[in-house]
Design an enzyme around this catalytic site. Structure first.
Site, short mmCIF file in Angstrom:
data_model
loop_
_atom_site.label_atom_id
_atom_site.label_comp_id
_atom_site.label_asym_id
_atom_site.label_seq_id
_atom_site.Cartn_x
_atom_site.Cartn_y
_atom_site.Cartn_z
N ASN A 89 -40.16 20.74 29.24
CA ASN A 89 -40.86 21.84 29.37
C ASN A 89 -42.23 21.54 29.09
OD1 ASN A 89 -41.83 21.72 26.45
ND2 ASN A 89 -39.66 21.93 26.00
N ASP A 114 -33.36 24.59 24.74
CA ASP A 114 -32.32 25.26 24.24
C ASP A 114 -30.94 25.04 25.02
OD1 ASP A 114 -33.68 27.03 22.74
OD2 ASP A 114 -34.69 28.29 24.46
N LYS A 160 -28.09 7.49 39.42
CA LYS A 160 -28.60 8.46 40.02
C LYS A 160 -27.91 9.31 40.74
CE LYS A 160 -32.47 9.13 43.28
NZ LYS A 160 -33.58 8.51 44.01
N PHE A 180 -42.25 28.36 15.04
CA PHE A 180 -43.04 28.96 15.88
C PHE A 180 -42.25 29.69 17.21
CE2 PHE A 180 -46.25 26.31 14.17
CZ PHE A 180 -47.27 26.34 14.81
N LYS A 192 -37.35 36.88 15.17
CA LYS A 192 -36.80 35.51 14.55
C LYS A 192 -37.08 35.22 13.38
CE LYS A 192 -38.05 31.15 16.67
NZ LYS A 192 -38.76 30.37 17.96
N LYS A 194 -33.77 33.85 11.62
CA LYS A 194 -33.59 32.10 11.45
C LYS A 194 -34.06 32.16 10.00
CE LYS A 194 -33.24 31.56 16.01
NZ LYS A 194 -34.10 30.79 16.52
#
Length: 403
Positions: A210, A279, A289, A323, A337, A341
């Site tokens: 990301n 995730d 490869k 976060f 959240k 959590k």
């Protein structure tokens, strides 16, 4: 904050030299000891006598003009400075420093100093965007130089765009913030911080990841250390120089980060999970490869272990901060959240907002805690945001149950 600090101001040639004169005055008024080196070109815009009068010190323009026979001027200045500020920094000067050229007083002194160096560019907008200039800036950034980004506005050349030397008042404020020594409100606390992205391998040359740069997590680690905490930083792959005084643990995948955090969890008072952990990961990883072929390709993904949720289930007396990087419904998702959590605080931001996305040096966040608590932190540097988050944590640790 800069009372008594020794600032070596290096002034290279450009119309913004007049702002450097105002900067010298404001630094001196703030109590800093200022010595000035001017390039030959800079002296064509404003005379050295002006800077001498404003700084109340000799001004240096020539490597071979030794004002004190007991010392070598450029070495003496390099050793003297608490911080070196190059303002304005022209494209030419930036190029010299990036390539190790030492053909005048400024560039020679820069090779000799081990003090922190700040560069405040000022030039035409197209010059600033030229690939050579951007490459040189990136090179100096990799050396550890810090930048005062130019502002946007009307330029002397007639263009309107990015390239104006930042205003002297703003530069002084940045310096004051840099030299600020916060109270050690986290002394005796052990804090574990996660930062950066993870990489989930597909084959030996490809991976899922990301846009996280790790800058927020690294800012938190640096500031937590300054606030007196014993800090461990578990980091994914990033291109950032680690802060001093921090125990660094490098990982690559979400699984590796999970293991490192869980194995250390019980030993810490505070866990701040700022890393952007994948995730999902490929359910199958190829040892060779993958070769392209005609048609589409389908990869099956499986869930990675949820670190924050696992910590929330296992925590006893630890303070847990998560976060939430969102693109919409920020408060709704952050509060969900927070509860799901079992976190104590969620730091949420809209990554589509200007100045708050991945890779920026700034951020805009909102802090959410139980009982409906909400605190918005406006656009600021990530280091300043980190300080506010950690002070909020310190205040919470004083409450019942976190002593």
């Amino acid at each position: 904050m800069i009372q008594g600090k020794k600032i070596l101001l290096c002034v290279s040639g450009g119309i913004a030299v007049y702002k450097a004169a105002a900067l010298t005055s404001k630094l001196t008024q703030a109590g800093a000891a200022v010595k000035v080196i001017m390039s030959e070109s800079a002296a064509k815009f404003v005379t050295p006598l002006t800077f001498q009068a404003l700084s109340r010190n000799d001004v240096y323009t020539d490597t071979f003009d030794e004002k004190d026979s007991k010392v070598i001027a450029h070495i003496d200045l390099a050793d003297w400075a608490d911080l070196v500020l190059i303002a304005p920094a022209t494209a030419n000067m930036i190029g010299k420093l990036a390539n190790g050229i030492a053909d005048d007083m400024i560039s020679t002194t820069m090779l000799a100093t081990i003090a922190p160096v700040w560069i405040a560019p000022a030039m035409n907008v197209h010059m600033y965007d030229h690939p050579a200039v951007r490459k040189n800036i990136d090179t100096l950034y990799s050396y550890g130089y810090r930048y005062v980004e130019p502002s946007e506005g009307y330029l002397a050349c007639g263009y309107v765009g990015k390239g104006r030397l930042e205003e002297p008042e703003k530069i002084v404020a940045l310096l004051e913030n840099y030299f600020y020594q916060p109270k050690p409100v986290l002394t005796g606390k052990k804090i574990l911080i996660t930062a950066g992205p993870t990489r989930e391998m597909i084959d030996p040359v490809r991976f899922f990841s990301n846009r996280s740069s790790g800058k927020m997590g690294y800012a938190l680690a640096e500031m937590a250390s300054k606030l007196g905490a014993d800090v461990t930083l578990v980091t994914g792959p990033v291109d950032i120089i680690p802060p001093q005084g921090v125990d660094l643990v490098e990982v690559t995948s979400a699984e590796e980060m999970f293991e490192q955090v869980i194995n250390r969890f019980e030993k810490y008072d505070v866990i701040i999970k700022s890393a952007a952990v994948a995730d999902y990961r490929p359910s199958q990883t190829f040892t060779k490869k993958m070769k392209k072929h005609e048609g589409t390709l389908m990869l099956e993904l499986e869930r990675t272990q949820d670190i924050l949720r696992t910590l929330g289930k296992r925590k006893s007396n630890q303070y847990l901060v998560g976060f939430a990087a969102e693109t919409n419904n920020i408060e709704e998702y952050a509060r969900v959240k927070l509860e799901s959590k079992n976190a104590d605080m969620i730091v949420a931001n809209n990554v589509t907002s200007e100045g708050a996305g991945f890779g920026t040096d700034t951020n805009i966040v909102t802090l959410f805690k139980r009982g409906g608590y909400k605190r918005e932190l406006p656009l600021n540097s990530k280091k300043e945001i980190a300080k506010e988050i950690l002070i909020e944590v310190a205040n919470s640790l004083k409450e019942e149950g976190y002593k």
